[in-house]
Write a protein that holds these residues in place. Structure first.
Motif, PDB file in Angstrom:
ATOM      1  N   LYS A  27     125.035  68.238  90.884  1.00  0.00           N
ATOM      2  CA  LYS A  27     126.325  68.824  90.552  1.00  0.00           C
ATOM      3  C   LYS A  27     127.051  67.959  89.531  1.00  0.00           C
ATOM      4  O   LYS A  27     127.184  66.747  89.698  1.00  0.00           O
ATOM      5  N   PRO A  28     127.566  68.551  88.449  1.00  0.00           N
ATOM      6  CA  PRO A  28     128.179  67.746  87.383  1.00  0.00           C
ATOM      7  C   PRO A  28     129.626  67.369  87.682  1.00  0.00           C
ATOM      8  O   PRO A  28     130.330  68.034  88.432  1.00  0.00           O
TER       9      PRO A  28
ATOM     10  N   PHE B 113     125.939  64.387  84.537  1.00  0.00           N
ATOM     11  CA  PHE B 113     125.024  65.022  85.483  1.00  0.00           C
ATOM     12  C   PHE B 113     124.125  63.977  86.122  1.00  0.00           C
ATOM     13  O   PHE B 113     123.422  63.238  85.403  1.00  0.00           O
TER      14      PHE B 113
ATOM     15  N   GLU C 204     121.941  72.827  93.928  1.00  0.00           N
ATOM     16  CA  GLU C 204     122.517  73.495  92.763  1.00  0.00           C
ATOM     17  C   GLU C 204     121.519  74.463  92.132  1.00  0.00           C
ATOM     18  O   GLU C 204     120.384  74.093  91.810  1.00  0.00           O
TER      19      GLU C 204
ATOM     20  N   PHE D 103     118.926  68.567  87.682  1.00  0.00           N
ATOM     21  CA  PHE D 103     120.173  67.801  87.747  1.00  0.00           C
ATOM     22  C   PHE D 103     120.974  68.210  88.978  1.00  0.00           C
ATOM     23  O   PHE D 103     120.852  69.323  89.490  1.00  0.00           O
TER      24      PHE D 103
ATOM     25  N   ARG E  91     126.947  79.336  88.530  1.00  0.00           N
ATOM     26  CA  ARG E  91     126.414  78.248  89.350  1.00  0.00           C
ATOM     27  C   ARG E  91     126.681  78.588  90.816  1.00  0.00           C
ATOM     28  O   ARG E  91     127.772  79.020  91.185  1.00  0.00           O
TER      29      ARG E  91
ATOM     30  N   SER F 206     121.643  59.236  84.708  1.00  0.00           N
ATOM     31  CA  SER F 206     122.637  60.265  84.423  1.00  0.00           C
ATOM     32  C   SER F 206     122.413  60.847  83.032  1.00  0.00           C
ATOM     33  O   SER F 206     121.932  60.159  82.122  1.00  0.00           O
TER      34      SER F 206
END
Length: 299
Positions: free
Chosen positions: A236-237, A252, A116, A234, A109, A208
């Motif tokens: 950033k988790p 996410f 992202e 998505f 990542r 989400s």
């Protein structure tokens, strides 16, 4: 009809492929054929072959598309993230080529312009399993590659690589080792992994996606990559682990969503291992049972 490299979502034959590549590395032989090299400050690219020729009765050949990215430059995975383009190969003009399947090593990542993205830096080899139309016959490859590289700017590249393999026998240990190294980094199928993806749930109220997973070994440096096709992205988790690091919970934020998405996959990567699993989307939202823990992608 034009032939393009197929990006296999899950390599169900991965264990057999690993064995075959390892077998190649244990065989002495002549130097394998390599294509011409495409080179600029962003990337050097070439095709390599574990075999320097097509053996009698051979039905397949093991290739690798080598990208050597310049300092500060990156390229993209099959699912590039919020922006970006996955590499594509057009094999039009090749002869004795029935099919070509790219096996995608697990990505890293990274952020480009605060967005992202998923992909590769440094050196990466994309293993390619080529099936022949005519068993044991020479192979003449013409690969037109489309590639996007990014640093503080993004630069598209289109170039052609050519590689000919005559009839004969012979293995190059260096090329076979390079291809095998990256085959070993391709995520395993669920039945071959000790990582189990339990839940993938969509919460429309909070926009989400939630993912839970468990492992018989403690997670170390973990990351999670949901794949729903190009219409879904998505942010950033938030990734959390249980105290013993055997369970994972991730949230996410949705940046873009479409109900007309591809069949979903989730890839979980960890130190020295990864899995890609097909999943069924649920609406049963898992609560966050863990305090935020150190992981590969926590804020």
């Amino acid at each position: 009809m034009e032939k393009r490299a197929t990006a296999s979502r899950i390599s169900v034959c991965l264990p057999a492929l690993v064995v075959s590549f390892l077998a190649l590395t244990c065989t002495e032989g002549a130097r394998a054929a390599e294509s011409n090299v495409f080179s600029n400050p962003a990337v050097n690219a070439r095709l390599i072959s574990a075999e320097d020729s097509v053996a009698p009765d051979a039905v397949s050949v093991s290739l690798g598309l080598v990208f050597e990215y310049g300092d500060g430059w990156k390229g993209y995975w099959r699912t590039p993230g919020e922006v970006g383009l996955a590499p594509e190969i057009d094999w039009a003009g090749s002869s004795n080529l029935a099919s070509a399947e790219i096996l995608w090593p697990a990505p890293e990542r990274f952020e480009a312009f605060g967005i992202e993205n998923f992909g590769y830096s440094g050196e990466v080899v994309l293993p390619i399993r080529v099936m022949l139309e005519d068993r044991g016959a020479p192979l003449d490859l013409r690969a037109r590659v489309a590639l996007l590289t990014c640093s503080n700017v993004c630069v598209p590249h289109t170039f052609e690589l050519a590689l000919e393999l005559p009839q004969g026998t012979g293995i190059d240990r260096a090329s076979a080792n390079a291809i095998a190294t990256f085959v070993s980094q391709v995520p395993a199928a669920p039945e071959d992994s000790d990582i189990e993806v339990d839940t993938v749930a969509l919460d429309a109220k909070t926009s989400s996606l939630f993912v839970t997973a468990q492992s018989s070994q403690p997670f170390q440096t973990v990351d999670v990559f949901p794949e729903f096709g190009p219409l879904v992205t998505f942010g950033k988790p938030d990734i959390r682990l249980s105290r013993d690091r055997s369970e994972l919970w991730a949230r996410f934020p949705l940046n873009a969503w479409s109900d007309d998405h591809a069949a979903p996959l989730v890839t979980v990567t960890d130190t020295g291992r990864a899995v890609t699993a097909p999943v069924v989307l649920s609406t049963d939202i898992p609560a966050p049972p863990y305090a935020r823990a150190a992981s590969g992608s926590g804020p």
